[in-house]
Design a protein around this motif. Structure first.
Motif, PDB file in Angstrom:
ATOM      1  N   SER A 430      48.996  46.988  43.498  1.00 46.57           N
ATOM      2  CA  SER A 430      47.558  47.170  43.280  1.00 46.57           C
ATOM      3  C   SER A 430      46.792  47.111  44.605  1.00 46.57           C
ATOM      4  O   SER A 430      47.016  46.225  45.427  1.00 46.57           O
ATOM      5  N   HIS A 431      45.887  48.063  44.791  1.00 48.19           N
ATOM      6  CA  HIS A 431      45.012  48.093  45.965  1.00 48.19           C
ATOM      7  C   HIS A 431      43.623  47.536  45.640  1.00 48.19           C
ATOM      8  O   HIS A 431      42.710  47.642  46.469  1.00 48.19           O
ATOM      9  N   ASP A 432      43.450  46.955  44.460  1.00 52.78           N
ATOM     10  CA  ASP A 432      42.116  46.540  44.015  1.00 52.78           C
ATOM     11  C   ASP A 432      41.490  45.516  44.963  1.00 52.78           C
ATOM     12  O   ASP A 432      40.299  45.612  45.293  1.00 52.78           O
ATOM     13  N   ASP A 433      42.274  44.522  45.396  1.00 53.61           N
ATOM     14  CA  ASP A 433      41.724  43.499  46.294  1.00 53.61           C
ATOM     15  C   ASP A 433      41.296  44.116  47.619  1.00 53.61           C
ATOM     16  O   ASP A 433      40.271  43.722  48.200  1.00 53.61           O
ATOM     17  N   LEU A 434      42.073  45.074  48.107  1.00 56.56           N
ATOM     18  CA  LEU A 434      41.743  45.713  49.380  1.00 56.56           C
ATOM     19  C   LEU A 434      40.499  46.578  49.247  1.00 56.56           C
ATOM     20  O   LEU A 434      39.626  46.565  50.130  1.00 56.56           O
ATOM     21  N   ILE A 435      40.390  47.299  48.154  1.00 54.63           N
ATOM     22  CA  ILE A 435      39.197  48.122  47.924  1.00 54.63           C
ATOM     23  C   ILE A 435      37.958  47.238  47.849  1.00 54.63           C
ATOM     24  O   ILE A 435      36.907  47.551  48.442  1.00 54.63           O
ATOM     25  N   ARG A 436      38.065  46.128  47.132  1.00 53.37           N
ATOM     26  CA  ARG A 436      36.923  45.210  47.028  1.00 53.37           C
ATOM     27  C   ARG A 436      36.546  44.649  48.404  1.00 53.37           C
ATOM     28  O   ARG A 436      35.368  44.532  48.745  1.00 53.37           O
ATOM     29  N   LEU A 437      37.558  44.340  49.213  1.00 51.99           N
ATOM     30  CA  LEU A 437      37.288  43.845  50.560  1.00 51.99           C
ATOM     31  C   LEU A 437      36.579  44.899  51.392  1.00 51.99           C
ATOM     32  O   LEU A 437      35.590  44.594  52.084  1.00 51.99           O
ATOM     33  N   TYR A 438      37.066  46.141  51.360  1.00 50.30           N
ATOM     34  CA  TYR A 438      36.416  47.218  52.107  1.00 50.30           C
ATOM     35  C   TYR A 438      34.935  47.301  51.754  1.00 50.30           C
ATOM     36  O   TYR A 438      34.069  47.443  52.632  1.00 50.30           O
ATOM     37  N   ARG A 439      34.645  47.223  50.476  1.00 49.12           N
ATOM     38  CA  ARG A 439      33.254  47.383  50.030  1.00 49.12           C
ATOM     39  C   ARG A 439      32.390  46.226  50.509  1.00 49.12           C
ATOM     40  O   ARG A 439      31.246  46.422  50.925  1.00 49.12           O
ATOM     41  N   VAL A 472      39.353  57.777  52.416  1.00 42.43           N
ATOM     42  CA  VAL A 472      38.878  59.039  52.986  1.00 42.43           C
ATOM     43  C   VAL A 472      37.359  59.098  53.010  1.00 42.43           C
ATOM     44  O   VAL A 472      36.754  59.558  53.988  1.00 42.43           O
ATOM     45  N   THR A 473      36.727  58.627  51.976  1.00 44.52           N
ATOM     46  CA  THR A 473      35.266  58.721  51.881  1.00 44.52           C
ATOM     47  C   THR A 473      34.566  57.839  52.901  1.00 44.52           C
ATOM     48  O   THR A 473      33.519  58.218  53.456  1.00 44.52           O
ATOM     49  N   HIS A 474      35.141  56.675  53.203  1.00 42.99           N
ATOM     50  CA  HIS A 474      34.399  55.701  54.003  1.00 42.99           C
ATOM     51  C   HIS A 474      35.092  55.223  55.287  1.00 42.99           C
ATOM     52  O   HIS A 474      34.410  54.683  56.166  1.00 42.99           O
ATOM     53  N   HIS A 475      36.393  55.389  55.429  1.00 37.37           N
ATOM     54  CA  HIS A 475      37.084  54.666  56.493  1.00 37.37           C
ATOM     55  C   HIS A 475      37.928  55.526  57.431  1.00 37.37           C
ATOM     56  O   HIS A 475      38.768  55.003  58.155  1.00 37.37           O
ATOM     57  N   VAL A 476      37.716  56.825  57.392  1.00 37.79           N
ATOM     58  CA  VAL A 476      38.434  57.730  58.287  1.00 37.79           C
ATOM     59  C   VAL A 476      37.412  58.461  59.144  1.00 37.79           C
ATOM     60  O   VAL A 476      36.338  58.822  58.669  1.00 37.79           O
ATOM     61  N   GLY A 477      37.740  58.674  60.394  1.00 37.10           N
ATOM     62  CA  GLY A 477      36.837  59.393  61.292  1.00 37.10           C
ATOM     63  C   GLY A 477      37.540  60.541  61.973  1.00 37.10           C
ATOM     64  O   GLY A 477      38.164  60.356  63.020  1.00 37.10           O
TER      65      GLY A 477
END
Length: 673
Positions: A430-439, A472-477
């Motif tokens: 699960s990537h849920d914890d990581l997604i929540r952290l990113y946000r 892709v939406t928020h963390h790639v440049g």
């Protein structure tokens, strides 16, 4: 022997004796005087410039010991030609701690072709030559000369990856444990916070180094106690590799130094057993004969809990290079000063990588609160911060809070990888914890952008379309570096990497997410040349894949046999230690050792470089693949060398059928349409 769930018996900071922290740990007598110190309890000697930041090992160990109430000084990159610079802070009351720095000193100084590097990212001004070869050995010997009788304790990645008899690529021979060469008292391997705290407190209480033989993550010379049963893994004519479980205290005897020096299958057996006994939940002690002494390795350290990780990263770092460097730039510091480590460890088990051997395969995580506090410190205290976090991750980008679903299964597991040949069904992906952290990080006041520059484990990422969309939406440049390493099953199996199909799936999902977000982002794949188990045909097929997919790499990596890696054992022995090792029954591996063949494999990765066309044409003819020589899109290299061979002015890049060309470079993204 019963297998028990891993649990920390004593919290890391249980014996902490807080004292007023020093602005920087002192590097001179004048700084000691300003702090009112007549002597240091512990002096740490490091091959890196001293940057007081948790990305630098000596800063972590120094601040941790300071929190235990010890007076800690730093000797950074001393002139090793005499013992005098090692006397700069006086005689330490407890011990000398010695490390080569954040990198093995030989990897730091030499390329994969054994050429001396001209620079050093961990030195002020990026200047090369500020540390000796085999840094840990030289420093330890000078500490002995400076103050006889002071215990010398080795640590850091150089000591960790050379803790047993090991193949050394630069001398092309098997060397004994670095503990023997350095003539030190103890070696702490892996993430050593828990061990170093116990060692310091017990030495300060008057115990001798030889009495610290019950601490996890410690290596020392000692005889096998009478109450231990030896399991012999040193008989290469036997299929018994010491894997059986027996009641009572047991130790596994590895093939001796003298065996692994002379017998490559014995070396492969030692490597296999060492890696098998790497899970803190079930690992047994190991012993290896060195001459007339036994080198004893206790089981690996117990991973830090989140609370303990938080305590380590919340220590009062100055978060800057020591003032003595003035305005000189330290490239490694410039690279990480706006980045945040959120976890340690890796359960990927890639055979060419040393992360698992050093940090372990159980992920150690920081809490959201600790990570957010560090980001606020970067925002408020780091000069030059513009609101962009340059990286948030660790050894990998997306293993945060991933673990085995069942602690009992985790404690009993002996698999070298949780994701090869397939993702283990017991692994929580699960990537849920990581997604929540990113946000939460993005919502932090003053943060404009949060980049993910650490390696994304794409076979895990495809398990979470939501994560790929978030990434892709928020963390790639502009572009994202990713490492499929190869396209062919032969070398990939030796690397313990997923097939190229997993990469293709990730690319499809990445491109779709970029299109949905209205972004023009690109993947930059990394590949390895000359890895054990790779044939010339494998590299040819990889080159054809690269051309078909219009990838052109400006920089490529050739396999470098780093100490103790499984792939290094393959390179040295020609034997595959991922399978059972037995005289006459071992799985053979082709090792690419000759300079000509290594350069050929590298040339295939840069098929588009005119400098490589002559050697590729010759190789393709020898391989019976002259059909790949020509100007058609499905052919690899031109039949004729244009005027000005090897010079950009005399060559033209092939044009795609649609009239467009695309070039990917690892230095700066350039997309031509």
């Amino acid at each position: 022997m019963d297998i028990q769930i891993i649990a920390a018996e004593k919290p890391l900071m249980a014996q902490a004796r807080p004292r007023k922290p020093a602005p920087f740990l002192p590097m001179s007598r004048a700084e000691m005087d300003a702090l009112g110190w007549d002597a240091c309890d512990i002096v740490l000697v490091t091959g890196d410039a001293y940057v007081d930041h948790p990305s630098f090992g000596m800063a972590i160990i120094g601040r941790l010991l300071e929190a235990q109430g010890f007076r800690v000084g730093i000797i950074s990159q001393p002139d090793w030609h005499s013992a005098e610079p090692f006397k700069a802070l006086g005689k330490p009351k407890v011990f000398f701690g010695v490390t080569g720095g954040n990198m093995d000193s030989m990897v730091n100084r030499y390329t994969a072709d054994r050429r001396i590097r001209s620079d050093d990212a961990y030195t002020a001004g990026g200047e090369g030559g500020k540390r000796p070869d085999r840094c840990t050995v030289v420093y330890a010997q000078r500490c002995r000369e400076a103050f006889k009788g002071v215990p010398v304790v080795l640590g850091g990645i150089e000591a960790s990856l050379r803790r047993i008899a090991h193949y050394d690529y630069w001398s092309d021979k098997v060397r004994r444990s670095v503990l023997a060469d350095a003539k030190a008292d103890l070696l702490l391997y892996g993430n050593a916070e828990r061990a170093v705290v116990e060692v310091a407190n017990r030495l300060a209480a008057g115990e001798a180094p030889r009495e610290l033989d019950d601490i996890r993550g410690v290596a020392l010379f000692r005889r096998v106690p009478d109450d231990y049963t030896e399991l012999h893994a040193d008989d290469i004519d036997s299929a018994d590799e010491g894997a059986s479980r027996t009641k009572g205290l047991t130790v596994i005897r590895l093939p001796a130094l003298e065996q692994v020096e002379q017998d490559k299958e014995a070396y492969a057996r030692a490597s296999r057993v060492l890696h098998r006994e790497s899970n803190p939940g079930n690992a047994r002690p190991l012993v290896q004969r060195h001459g007339d002494r036994d080198l004893w390795l206790n089981p690996p350290p117990i991973p830090l809990t989140s609370e303990e990780m938080d305590a380590v990263y919340d220590l009062p770092y100055a978060r800057a290079p020591h003032p003595s460097y003035g305005d000189a730039k330290i490239p490694a510091w410039d690279m990480i000063k706006f980045s945040v480590t959120i976890m340690r460890g890796c359960f990927g088990g890639c055979t060419f990588c040393s992360i698992t051997e050093h940090e372990g395969r159980i992920i150690q995580n920081r809490s959201e609160g600790s990570i957010l506090r560090e980001i606020e410190k970067i925002r408020d205290k780091t000069p030059g911060f513009t609101g962009v976090i340059s990286d948030i991750g660790g050894p990998t980008a997306n293993m945060y809070r991933m673990a085995c679903k069942d602690p009992k299964v985790e404690a009993a597991c002996r698999r070298p990888s949780c994701v090869f040949p397939e993702i283990c069904p017991n692994l929580n992906t699960s990537h849920d914890d990581l997604i929540r952290l990113y946000r939460k990080v993005r919502e932090t006041k003053g943060i404009k952008k949060v980049m993910v520059a650490s390696g994304v484990r794409y076979d895990l990422a495809v398990e979470s379309p939501e994560y790929i969309k978030e990434l892709v939406t928020h963390h790639v440049g502009g572009y994202l570096k990713i490492a499929p390493e190869h396209t062919e099953r032969g070398p990939l199996d030796k690397m313990m990497k997923p097939g190229i199909g997993a990469y293709n799936q990730f690319k499809r999902m990445f491109d779709a997410a970029a299109e949905q977000a209205g972004k023009k982002y690109y993947l930059i794949p990394y590949f390895i040349a000359a890895h054990p188990g790779t044939t010339d045909e494998d590299m040819m097929n990889l080159a054809l894949w690269l051309k078909k997919n219009r990838y052109r790499a400006d920089q490529v990596q050739t396999f470098l046999p780093s100490p103790m890696a499984t792939a290094t054992a393959m390179y040295h022995t020609g034997v595959n230690p991922l399978r059972g090792v037995r005289r006459g029954g071992s799985d053979k591996v082709e090792a690419i050792k000759g300079l000509r063949q290594r350069r050929l494999h590298k040339a295939f990765l840069r098929y588009h470089d005119p400098d490589n066309w002559p050697v590729l044409r010759e190789a393709l003819k020898e391989m019976g693949r002259a059909d790949l020589i020509g100007s058609r899109p499905d052919q690899l290299v031109p039949a004729h060398q244009p005027p000005g061979t090897g010079k950009a002015a005399g060559t033209r890049r092939p044009v795609r059928p649609d009239g467009k060309t695309q070039r990917f470079t690892t230095k700066n993204l350039r997309v031509m349409k």
